[in-house]
Motif scaffolding. Sequence first.
Motif, PDB file in Angstrom:
ATOM      1  N   VAL A 117       1.103  -1.267   0.032  1.00  0.00           N
ATOM      2  CA  VAL A 117      -0.021  -0.137  -0.380  1.00  0.00           C
ATOM      3  C   VAL A 117       0.399   1.172   0.494  1.00  0.00           C
ATOM      4  N   LYS A 118       0.991   2.602  -1.158  1.00  0.00           N
ATOM      5  CA  LYS A 118       1.153   3.119  -0.853  1.00  0.00           C
ATOM      6  C   LYS A 118       0.608   4.779  -1.488  1.00  0.00           C
ATOM      7  N   LEU A 119       1.291   5.921  -1.830  1.00  0.00           N
ATOM      8  CA  LEU A 119       0.469   6.761  -1.943  1.00  0.00           C
ATOM      9  C   LEU A 119       1.175   7.320  -3.237  1.00  0.00           C
ATOM     10  N   ASP A 120       0.453   7.793  -3.899  1.00  0.00           N
ATOM     11  CA  ASP A 120       1.339   7.888  -5.476  1.00  0.00           C
ATOM     12  C   ASP A 120       0.269   9.653  -6.144  1.00  0.00           C
ATOM     13  N   VAL A 144      -3.616  13.428  -4.590  1.00  0.00           N
ATOM     14  CA  VAL A 144      -3.084  11.906  -4.024  1.00  0.00           C
ATOM     15  C   VAL A 144      -3.961  10.578  -4.479  1.00  0.00           C
ATOM     16  N   VAL A 145      -3.881   9.592  -4.470  1.00  0.00           N
ATOM     17  CA  VAL A 145      -4.679   7.958  -4.892  1.00  0.00           C
ATOM     18  C   VAL A 145      -3.656   7.727  -3.743  1.00  0.00           C
ATOM     19  N   THR A 146      -3.996   6.234  -3.234  1.00  0.00           N
ATOM     20  CA  THR A 146      -3.730   5.071  -2.298  1.00  0.00           C
ATOM     21  C   THR A 146      -4.017   3.802  -3.277  1.00  0.00           C
ATOM     22  N   LYS A 154      -3.799   5.613   2.851  1.00  0.00           N
ATOM     23  CA  LYS A 154      -2.991   4.488   3.714  1.00  0.00           C
ATOM     24  C   LYS A 154      -3.045   3.900   4.364  1.00  0.00           C
ATOM     25  N   GLU A 155      -2.782   4.355   6.249  1.00  0.00           N
ATOM     26  CA  GLU A 155      -3.198   3.733   7.069  1.00  0.00           C
ATOM     27  C   GLU A 155      -4.406   2.581   7.386  1.00  0.00           C
TER      28      GLU A 155
END
Length: 112
Positions: free
Chosen positions: A42-45, A53-55, A96-97
Amino acid sequence: MSKKKNTPGNGIVYSTDPNFSFEPEHTEEQETLSPAEQQLRVKLDTKQRAGKVVTLVDGFVGKDEDVEKLGKDLKTKCGTGGSVKDGQILIQGDYKEKVIKWLQDWGYKKTK
């Protein structure tokens, strides 16, 4: 998006070879691994998204229907939009979290 229809010859229209026969490639779908065996990342992009921002959830191994279901469940939990493309789940916004917590609660123990 291209409106070109997929031809069965993979772009081959005519062949001068008298022994030519088109055999379509067989795509075998992998069996879906159990949640405990999945290694999801799982990362932010923000690339190519005008700074939005998208997860991004990546690394799912299995059938398309199963990744679609997981994506729908995550979008419902987050209360936001998103999509599933090429085995990647995109959730609009910084979740993300929360996504990591939900995935671990659902049995995806190897989530990073």
